[in-house]
Design a protein around this motif. Structure first.
Motif, PDB file in Angstrom:
ATOM      1  N   ASP B  32       0.831  -1.214   0.000  1.00 57.69           N
ATOM      2  CA  ASP B  32       0.000   0.000   0.000  1.00 57.69           C
ATOM      3  C   ASP B  32       0.861   1.258   0.000  1.00 57.69           C
ATOM      4  O   ASP B  32       0.514   2.250  -0.634  1.00 57.69           O
ATOM      5  N   GLU B  35       1.955   1.767  -3.546  1.00 56.60           N
ATOM      6  CA  GLU B  35       0.865   2.284  -4.369  1.00 56.60           C
ATOM      7  C   GLU B  35       0.720   3.794  -4.138  1.00 56.60           C
ATOM      8  O   GLU B  35       0.630   4.593  -5.066  1.00 56.60           O
ATOM      9  N   GLN B  74       1.883  -0.280 -12.531  1.00 56.22           N
ATOM     10  CA  GLN B  74       2.370   0.944 -11.876  1.00 56.22           C
ATOM     11  C   GLN B  74       3.363   1.691 -12.770  1.00 56.22           C
ATOM     12  O   GLN B  74       3.267   2.904 -12.936  1.00 56.22           O
TER      13      GLN B  74
END
Lengths: 605, 380
Positions: B32, B35, B74
């Motif tokens: 996380d 991200e 990503q």
């Protein structure tokens, strides 16, 4: 203040071995008499210099007046003169003693008598002071006050059974100490109406008031307007202000009379006019004879002090000048070195004094210094009958002109636990000591007496002594005189060029060892150059040791990408800055640390 | 490339585990955070775009840490944001660092699709005991598998990072590593001499060790390695970099030629309009969106001259004296003649004619003493 009752004055000092708690006791006395609240007290009030507080030592003698109401209901003026404890500053001690009638001898309840305890007591007795003992640190679990009392009686011969038992740290027994001062220290004699006769025991320079002269009045009185004459220098001046000392400050007063300790100012510009030990008298009504002064201070240790950056030469000169105003025992004169440029040859009372001056120059005057190896004063007798006192090894005449040389010898007393007698005797032997005697103080402690050459103890003798006795030895010495000795000059050659600042005088038998150690040390201090650099030690032109600084083969960063660029620039600048501060000898750049490194040759390896 | 080209650097500070020699900004972190980090990166790139208006981007570099810890999605997202806010040249070189053992075919395909066209694999050594000493997470075998995957995914410009000068390293070990890599024939090889950085695990273990190579031993290994790489067809174009013809790394060349670059991510350094600055190196602050320039430095003309020299002299080609004169409108000889003459006499630099201009570069000895050489070009 109206006329001071002379019978209510007590001038006293505190003497002790270093670390036995002298300054702490002084603090408690000041606190107890209400001069300062404990909130205002900074630890060790009398140690003004940062350096003194940090190291826990007293360097300059300090003086303070205390008003104490004794148990008999009367008010007394107590003048406390705090004295340095270290052997190097004996000179300061003797000056202070001359201003007192009594001395408190502080003895640590667990350590007992140490070498300096004895030295200081003898000095106090020489000055005809009334000495009484105080046992300090009785709160320590290892304290054995009764044995220490016995020791004091046996060894020194001072009555000690009713000695106050004190813990200066915890404020225990301070009242008894104050009572003992009133009771045991004699009131000063002297005639307040006689001709003025005052002993200068210190002086400092103040940029507003000029020289502030610290003195002890033996006879007569001094006040604003008195025309004073310094009997030795003949200087005369009119007194502007008189006063006495409070912790950290000067308190002006109407007049000082016989028996008192205080100061005066007289717009004197030059400290040299007010020589410590001189007698001050009234120019219009002079006394018949000066007071006995002190022995002139002898510099024991010399070294060269140079600015790390040659551009700061005049800053160094100014700083030395100012320091000397407050420390008359500091000597200096200009000298030049091929390697280090312009600097000063400075004389000190001892190695600690040197250390202290060096630190003060660096801290208080923000100077970066290069110091050469400390040496003593050698007497060089030349074949033409001339005798020179050598303070700088570079000035040693050609061996063919030297008939013989003499070096200073000291009488040393070492107090040590009997279990360490062996290692300490061995140490003294290694340092060319001549054994005199062993005296047993008690079954577990002994006083070793040796004659030692001064140049063997000025480097690292203290450290060696401490490490070989696990900290349980103490040491004191005094100059005995000069003796002929087989001395040689050891020179260091870097890339075949002699570096004058690294030369020093050493006993012939130790030259090889010393030369080898210096070469080994220097090889790690001199950065690699593009070429190979031989480092050689030589005596009389003969090479006795050699090491080699290999040529630089790698000086490169593996990576230099986006984030590394600023870092690389800083690295290059740092290298350049470092280079700038190096000393060029021939084609070799020598960092200042190289000159300093040879001061710390570890003799144990 | 034109004179107005700029470069972008994107820092991915995440690792599976910190290597024992590493003093970079990198640390292990949860999914996380990664991200979140990507989002903030994108925001910073959007906020910075105004600086780059009209300036084509000819090189993008994903460095770390381990950029390959980011998923193909990503990386794709980041490049999308770049394309939306910056103008890329047609032949823009887009490099990405990867660590063996952190790549898989699926993500590789996505990286490729996103536009990555150059891959840099951090191997360091093919010797198991050396990999262990360096605290690497992979084995030599794992590297070969990853390398295979990268090639299979269609990457035709691949670099392998190697390290030399490890404590106790023999030529047998280093030579073996190089031979094994030459055998698989990557386009580019970087060979870094180990620097023991204070504070790293390796430093603690080896700083006082007698297995540390001496300067002489280190250089002997280096010279042999350079020779071996040369023979295998890799041309040395910088102190630590070797490439088959036409495959030198455009991004790194840009650093040494003072091409401007904007950087994104924590601790990343930018150089733009003769100013240098860094992003915050505190992850927490960066994630909060703190993009304030740190250590900001406006370069003077003199700084620029010094950089021109000490960066350019890392390359084997060196610096073009005429270009210096042209850039700074001051005669090169006038500024640096004395330093050059001294270094020429010491045999550390050489002057060579190249297409009508005079170029100054380090000799073999000068490369080994590059700091000493560059130091001579600092101005008072």
């Amino acid at each position: 203040m109206s006329e001071v009752d002379q019978s209510r004055i007590r001038n006293f000092c505190i003497v002790a071995h270093i670390d036995h708690g002298k300054s702490t006791l002084a603090d408690r006395i000041i606190e107890k008499t209400g001069l300062l609240t404990s909130r205002e007290m900074q630890a060790q009030v009398l140690d003004n210099m940062d350096l003194e507080r940090e190291r826990g030592i007293t360097i300059k003698a300090q003086t303070v007046r205390i008003i104490y109401t004794a148990k008999d209901g009367k008010e007394y003026i107590l003048n406390l003169i705090d004295t340095p404890g270290h052997v190097d500053f004996n000179y300061e001690v003797s000056r202070s003693l001359a201003a007192c009638e009594g001395a408190i001898l502080v003895v640590d309840a667990s350590q007992g008598i140490e070498a300096q305890t004895l030295a200081n007591v003898y000095m106090a007795l020489e000055h005809d002071l009334e000495v009484f003992p105080v046992i300090n640190k009785i709160d320590l679990p290892s304290a054995h006050p009764d044995e220490v009392k016995e020791e004091i009686e046996d060894v020194i011969g001072l009555e000690a059974q009713d000695a106050p038992l004190v813990s200066a740290k915890n404020g225990i027994g301070i009242e008894e100490v104050l009572e003992a001062i009133v009771e045991k220290v004699p009131a000063p004699a002297g005639d307040p109406d006689g001709a003025l006769q005052a002993l200068i025991f210190d002086s400092i320079y103040d940029s507003y008031k000029g020289v502030i002269v610290f003195c002890r009045l033996k006879n007569g009185r001094i006040k604003k307007g008195t025309r004073v004459r310094m009997m030795a220098t003949g200087a005369e001046a009119e007194v502007v202000e008189v006063g006495y000392f409070a912790p950290g400050q000067f308190i002006p007063c109407e007049e000082l009379t016989a028996g008192l300790v205080g100061y005066f100012t007289a717009s004197i510009k030059n400290v040299k006019d007010t020589r410590v030990g001189d007698t001050v008298t009234d120019a219009e009504r002079p006394c018949a004879e000066p007071l006995p002064g002190y022995k002139k201070v002898q510099s024991m240790v010399y070294c060269g002090i140079y600015p790390a950056d040659a551009a700061h030469y005049s800053d160094l000169r100014d700083a030395l000048e100012k320091l000397q105003l407050n420390d008359a025992s500091l000597k200096y004169e200009p000298e030049t070195s091929i390697a280090l440029g312009f600097g000063f040859r400075c004389g000190f009372l001892g190695l600690l004094h040197l250390d202290v001056i060096q630190e003060r120059l660096e801290r208080e005057y923000d100077l970066d210094l290069v110091t050469t190896a400390p040496g003593v004063i050698y007497k060089v007798f030349k074949t033409n009958g001339e005798c020179i006192e050598l303070t700088n090894p570079s000035n040693l005449p050609d061996p063919s002109e030297i008939e013989h040389m003499e070096e200073p010898i000291v009488n040393a007393e070492i107090m040590v636990s009997t279990e360490f007698i062996g290692p300490i005797m061995q140490l003294c032997q290694e340092r060319r000591g001549r054994y005199l005697s062993t005296e047993y103080i008690e079954t577990t402690r002994a006083l070793l007496k040796y004659e030692l050459p001064l140049n063997e103890i000025i480097y690292d003798f203290f450290d060696a002594l401490k490490s070989r006795s696990r900290g349980y030895a103490s040491f004191d010495y005094e100059l005995k005189g000069y003796e002929p000795s087989k001395l040689v000059k050891l020179d260091i050659l870097i890339n075949h060029e002699q570096v004058d600042a690294l030369s020093f005088i050493v006993h012939a038998d130790g030259a090889y060892d010393r030369g080898r150690k210096m070469c080994e040390k220097l090889v790690n201090e001199i950065p690699r150059h593009l070429f190979e650099i031989p480092i050689q030690a030589s005596v009389g032109g003969k090479i006795i040791a050699r090491t080699t600084v290999r040529a630089m083969r790698k000086d490169v960063l593996a990576k230099c990408y986006g984030g590394d660029i600023s870092r690389k620039k800083k690295l290059l600048e740092k290298q350049k800055e470092g280079k700038k501060r190096m000393r060029q000898v021939g084609s070799v750049e020598i960092p200042q640390s190289a000159f300093m490194s040879v001061l710390k040759l570890d003799n144990d390896d | 490339m034109t004179d107005t080209d700029i470069m972008l650097y994107i820092h991915i500070p995440f690792c599976v585990r910190k290597c024992s020699y590493c003093d970079f900004l990198s640390q292990p972190a949860g999914k996380d955070i990664q991200e979140n980090y990507v989002d903030v990166l994108c925001r910073q790139m959007e906020e910075t775009k105004d600086k780059a208006v009209g300036l084509p981007v000819s090189s993008i570099f994903f460095g770390g840490g381990t950029p390959s810890l980011l998923t193909g999605m990503q990386i794709g997202k980041i490049l999308e944001v770049i394309r939306a806010n910056y103008t890329l040249t047609e032949d823009c070189e887009i490099s990405m660092e990867m660590n063996p053992g952190t790549v898989n075919p699926a993500d590789l395909e996505l990286y490729k699709k996103a536009g990555i066209n150059r891959v840099s694999l951090g191997l360091q050594s093919m010797q198991p005991e050396e990999l262990k000493m360096l605290g690497r997470i992979h084995t030599a075998q794992k590297f070969l598998e990853s390398y295979e995957m990268v090639k299979k995914a269609g990457f035709t410009n691949v670099n392998v990072d190697l390290m030399m000068g490890l404590p106790g390293q023999s030529w047998e070990a280093l030579g073996d590593t190089i031979e094994k890599i030459v055998a698989i024939a990557p386009e580019h090889i970087s060979l870094y001499s180990l620097i023991l950085e204070e504070g790293t695990k390796l430093y603690k273990e080896y700083a006082d060790s007698d297995t540390l190579l001496t300067e002489e031993e280190d250089r002997a290994l280096y010279h042999k390695a350079c020779e071996l790489l040369q023979k295998a067809g890799y041309e040395q174009y910088e102190i630590s970099n070797f490439a088959r013809p036409g495959f030198s790394c455009r991004h790194n060349e840009g650093y040494w030629r003072r091409r401007p670059y904007l950087s994104f991510g924590i601790g990343a350094a930018s150089f733009f309009e003769e100013q240098r600055w860094n992003n915050t190196s505190v992850l927490k602050d960066y994630l909060r969106g703190d993009f304030t320039p740190q250590d900001h430095e406006a370069l003077t003309e003199q700084d620029a001259m010094e950089e021109f020299m000490f960066l350019g002299l890392r390359t084997l080609k060196g610096i073009c004296e005429d270009e210096f004169t042209r850039c700074f409108e001051e005669d090169f000889r006038e500024v640096y003649g004395e330093a050059v003459d001294r270094l020429l006499a010491e045999g550390l630099v050489q002057e060579r004619e190249r297409s009508g201009s005079c170029w100054l570069s380090c000799t073999k000895e000068g490369l080994d003493l590059n700091n000493y050489v560059c130091g001579a070009f600092l101005l008072d």
